[in-house]
Design an enzyme around this catalytic site. Structure first.
Site, PDB file in Angstrom:
ATOM      1  N   GLU A 292     -25.189 -20.817 -53.540  1.00  0.00           N
ATOM      2  CA  GLU A 292     -26.062 -21.682 -55.106  1.00  0.00           C
ATOM      3  C   GLU A 292     -28.097 -20.524 -54.959  1.00  0.00           C
ATOM      4  O   GLU A 292     -28.794 -21.238 -53.958  1.00  0.00           O
ATOM      5  CB  GLU A 292     -26.171 -22.832 -55.944  1.00  0.00           C
ATOM      6  CG  GLU A 292     -24.900 -23.181 -55.686  1.00  0.00           C
ATOM      7  CD  GLU A 292     -23.863 -22.622 -56.699  1.00  0.00           C
ATOM      8  OE1 GLU A 292     -24.865 -21.816 -57.659  1.00  0.00           O
ATOM      9  OE2 GLU A 292     -23.105 -22.455 -57.135  1.00  0.00           O
ATOM     10  N   CYS A 326     -34.438 -24.591 -58.586  1.00  0.00           N
ATOM     11  CA  CYS A 326     -34.219 -24.297 -59.260  1.00  0.00           C
ATOM     12  C   CYS A 326     -34.360 -24.024 -60.677  1.00  0.00           C
ATOM     13  O   CYS A 326     -33.274 -22.931 -61.290  1.00  0.00           O
ATOM     14  CB  CYS A 326     -32.642 -24.065 -58.310  1.00  0.00           C
ATOM     15  SG  CYS A 326     -31.769 -24.798 -58.157  1.00  0.00           S
TER      16      CYS A 326
HETATM   17  P1  NAD Z   1     -35.178 -19.560 -49.092  1.00  0.00           P
HETATM   18  O1  NAD Z   1     -33.542 -18.026 -49.462  1.00  0.00           O
HETATM   19  O2  NAD Z   1     -36.282 -19.496 -48.686  1.00  0.00           O
HETATM   20  O3  NAD Z   1     -34.889 -20.018 -47.210  1.00  0.00           O
HETATM   21  C1  NAD Z   1     -33.113 -21.153 -47.744  1.00  0.00           C
HETATM   22  C2  NAD Z   1     -33.056 -21.073 -46.454  1.00  0.00           C
HETATM   23  O4  NAD Z   1     -32.085 -19.808 -46.169  1.00  0.00           O
HETATM   24  C3  NAD Z   1     -34.155 -21.613 -45.540  1.00  0.00           C
HETATM   25  O5  NAD Z   1     -32.895 -23.080 -44.321  1.00  0.00           O
HETATM   26  C4  NAD Z   1     -33.996 -20.545 -44.772  1.00  0.00           C
HETATM   27  O6  NAD Z   1     -34.639 -20.572 -43.443  1.00  0.00           O
HETATM   28  C5  NAD Z   1     -32.676 -19.661 -45.077  1.00  0.00           C
HETATM   29  N1  NAD Z   1     -32.865 -18.273 -44.334  1.00  0.00           N
HETATM   30  C6  NAD Z   1     -34.492 -17.351 -44.651  1.00  0.00           C
HETATM   31  N2  NAD Z   1     -33.264 -16.477 -44.290  1.00  0.00           N
HETATM   32  C7  NAD Z   1     -32.603 -16.608 -43.611  1.00  0.00           C
HETATM   33  C8  NAD Z   1     -31.676 -14.559 -42.841  1.00  0.00           C
HETATM   34  N3  NAD Z   1     -31.662 -13.866 -42.902  1.00  0.00           N
HETATM   35  N4  NAD Z   1     -30.523 -16.009 -42.505  1.00  0.00           N
HETATM   36  C9  NAD Z   1     -30.323 -17.043 -42.938  1.00  0.00           C
HETATM   37  N5  NAD Z   1     -31.609 -17.926 -42.849  1.00  0.00           N
HETATM   38  C10 NAD Z   1     -31.987 -17.083 -43.693  1.00  0.00           C
HETATM   39  O7  NAD Z   1     -35.112 -20.458 -50.292  1.00  0.00           O
HETATM   40  P2  NAD Z   1     -36.001 -21.855 -49.961  1.00  0.00           P
HETATM   41  O8  NAD Z   1     -37.668 -21.035 -49.920  1.00  0.00           O
HETATM   42  O9  NAD Z   1     -35.870 -22.510 -49.123  1.00  0.00           O
HETATM   43  O10 NAD Z   1     -36.046 -22.005 -51.521  1.00  0.00           O
HETATM   44  C11 NAD Z   1     -35.619 -21.946 -52.819  1.00  0.00           C
HETATM   45  C12 NAD Z   1     -34.647 -20.523 -53.300  1.00  0.00           C
HETATM   46  O11 NAD Z   1     -33.917 -21.839 -53.483  1.00  0.00           O
HETATM   47  C13 NAD Z   1     -35.140 -20.376 -54.938  1.00  0.00           C
HETATM   48  O12 NAD Z   1     -34.873 -19.420 -55.534  1.00  0.00           O
HETATM   49  C14 NAD Z   1     -34.793 -21.336 -55.471  1.00  0.00           C
HETATM   50  O13 NAD Z   1     -33.913 -21.017 -56.991  1.00  0.00           O
HETATM   51  C15 NAD Z   1     -33.683 -21.571 -54.788  1.00  0.00           C
HETATM   52  N6  NAD Z   1     -32.517 -22.812 -55.320  1.00  0.00           N
HETATM   53  C16 NAD Z   1     -31.101 -23.019 -55.354  1.00  0.00           C
HETATM   54  C17 NAD Z   1     -30.133 -23.847 -56.227  1.00  0.00           C
HETATM   55  C18 NAD Z   1     -29.458 -23.967 -57.129  1.00  0.00           C
HETATM   56  O14 NAD Z   1     -28.926 -24.676 -56.683  1.00  0.00           O
HETATM   57  N7  NAD Z   1     -29.249 -22.538 -57.653  1.00  0.00           N
HETATM   58  C19 NAD Z   1     -31.268 -25.361 -55.657  1.00  0.00           C
HETATM   59  C20 NAD Z   1     -31.862 -24.900 -54.848  1.00  0.00           C
HETATM   60  C21 NAD Z   1     -33.105 -24.090 -54.510  1.00  0.00           C
END
Ligand code: NAD
Length: 540
Positions: A292, A326
């Protein structure tokens, strides 16, 4: 015990008010004081054992960035390998537990969370993720408890779904877990999602390695301790904080990777998917990829819209939790006939919004999550100030002297294709395009095509014909669609959550649809009296 247990019918965890004089307010204040005055040391937990590798990072509070909250040990590659080995060994026993026993662990965790751990979980979410008492309560207590209880209920329903049988034959479906481990990668913005992504697969007999987000570490670590207290066996969910690239390198290249359960940005999900594609030849099966991701969520107003309801939805939808949901409203389309009144309401009400340290319970908004987010938003605001096609009609300021604070901001553009209408900023910035009332038809096309995302969206209209029109034309523009309501605040069991297009695989967290992704069914046909002659009667 010999019995077929029924999972109790779940109900949504009631939201406590935190009004002055309530016991929950006093308990939360005490927990903030106590958690805020210690630096919590967070280990890596593999096979039930706490490890403290030498590499650590420091977690600070977004509202007071000099305030250290935690030191987090980072899992090195060798320990991650042990975690995979340990999880896949643990699965040999865990997958054969009776479903009731597995569900009992998670239902107990929900009860512990809502009882003795509630104040601490909310305090950790307030201190670490800058949520107000209300935002922390609906996330870290209520939504997380709902995920645990409703998933137990949906899993039971799923297991009951069986094929037909005919006389002499008994057909069954055996809902096996995936063969291997699930890699759960969780975002900062919802403690509940942190808890849900590893536990939903585990409930169905899977094992998971959970890489929590650095900036949600305190609340996520508390929840892991709740799982342990609830009786989760060692190895079933390994708690592996670590540097993203290191963790992904080890986990994605392992032949036993059976699935990824991700919530976060679209870019990171793309890189994970590509990583899986590059390693496809190594895997024992095809990993299930559930993600998501981002959004550029819309509110569309029809000329018949109730203006007060619309303005309230815009204010709550765009600015609660600093626009870091999100589902947050980040682009809106308002007809010219009602824009003057909408603008007046937005400007007047934004002046009333208090922003600051949420430990002061009079705040409606806290800080954005970290320096990276602050700098990104600061740049957006600086660019808007210089852009002749954009006018700032409210907010526009930011201040990082104590915490990462960005004002609730409304940007008005005359260009509906401007990037402020298509790019996810993930902060308290609402972009507005004002359309001519007679361009209703064109605006529907704009809403549908302006951004690559399709997560949430709302229409405000008192005219049913317009509601019907938008319903058809925007059918694929949002996975969660609202009529005369704000586009945030989905509740487990009521509005299953998730979107399509660049917003993810739309597997609807906290619903039976999500759980189907974590089983690999085996069909069993058992024949009571099998034939003993290979000749069919027609052969004479
Ligand atoms: P992010 O993508 O920066 O990080 C999410 C997770 O991925 C974190 O644990 C981060 O450490 C990890 N991560 C980053 N790079 C990685 C890699 N190369 N390999 C593995 N893990 C990695 O997102 P965020 O800042 O934590 O959250 C915000 C984003 O999440 C926004 O884009 C938001 O829209 C989205 N979001 C979506 C939903 C949904 O249900 N659609 C819900 C909540 C948040």
């Amino acid at each position: 015990m010999s019995a077929i247990g029924n999972i109790p019918n779940p109900i949504n965890e009631p939201i406590l008010s935190y009004a002055p004089g309530t016991p929950e307010r006093a308990a939360l204040q005490a927990a903030i004081k106590s958690l805020g005055s210690t630096i919590t040391e967070i280990p890596v937990v593999v096979n039930g054992k706490e490890h403290r590798p030498t590499k650590t990072i420091t977690v600070t509070s977004p509202q007071r960035h000099q305030h250290k909250l935690a030191t987090v040990h980072q899992a090195p590659a060798a320990l991650l390998q042990d975690a995979i080995d340990g999880a896949t060994t643990a699965q040999k026993d865990w997958e054969h537990w009776r479903f009731e026993d597995r569900a009992a662990v998670f239902m107990k965790a929900a009860d512990l969370l809502c009882g003795p751990w509630r104040a601490r979980m909310n305090a950790a979410t307030l201190l670490g993720q800058s949520k107000t008492p209300h935002q922390a309560e609906i996330d870290a207590a209520c939504e997380l408890a709902d995920f645990l209880r409703f998933n137990a209920h949906y899993a039971e329903r799923l297991l009951h779904e069986q094929p037909i049988s005919v006389p002499g034959v008994w057909n069954r479906l055996d809902y096996r877990p995936l063969e291997g481990f699930v890699y759960a990668i969780t975002p900062f913005n919802f403690t509940a999602i942190g808890g849900n992504l590893p536990t939903a697969p585990a409930m169905l007999g899977n094992v998971a390695l959970w890489k929590p987000s650095t900036t949600a570490m305190l609340s996520n670590w508390l929840f892991y301790q709740i799982l342990q207290e609830a009786g989760l066996p060692p190895g079933v969910i390994q708690f592996v904080p670590g540097e993203s690239a290191t963790v992904s390198d080890v986990l994605i290249s392992d032949p036993r990777l059976a699935g990824i359960h991700f919530t976060g940005s679209t870019g990171v999900f793309h890189s994970l998917w590509k990583g899986v594609a590059n390693n496809l030849d190594k895997y024992r099966g095809y990993p299930r990829l559930v993600g998501e991701t981002g959004g550029k969520d819309f509110i569309l107003a029809h000329p018949s819209a109730d203006v007060e309801a619309l303005a309230t939805a815009l204010l709550r939808g765009a600015f609660e939790y600093q626009g870091q949901k999100c589902s947050a409203a980040s682009r809106c389309y308002i007809p010219r006939s009602i824009w003057p009144r909408v603008q007046e309401l937005l400007q007047a009400e934004i002046k009333q919004i208090k922003m600051g340290d949420p430990a002061d319970f009079s705040m409606f908004m806290g800080a954005v999550i970290d320096e990276r987010a602050f700098k990104r938003l600061e740049q957006v605001l600086a660019a808007a100030k210089k852009d002749p096609r954009v006018k700032i009609i409210a907010g526009g300021g930011c201040n990082s002297s104590e915490g990462w604070f960005v004002e609730p901001t409304v940007l008005l553009t005359t260009d509906p294709t401007h990037q402020i209408m298509s790019v996810e900023f993930f902060g308290p910035i609402l972009s507005v395009y004002v359309y001519d009332d007679k361009e209703w038809d064109d605006v529907l096309t704009l809403v549908d095509t302006a951004s690559p995302y399709a997560l949430t969206g709302a229409i405000f209209s008192q005219d049913r014909a317009a509601v019907i029109d938008a319903d058809r034309r925007l059918r694929h523009a949002a996975g969660n669609y609202y009529v005369n309501d704000k586009c945030t605040g989905a509740v487990v069991g009521q509005q299953p959550f998730g979107g399509g297009r660049a917003s993810g695989t739309n597997d609807k967290a906290g619903s039976i649809l999500n759980l189907y992704r974590w089983v690999s069914a085996r069909t069993i046909k058992e024949t009571g009296n099998p034939p003993k002659d290979w000749r069919y009667p027609y052969l004479g």
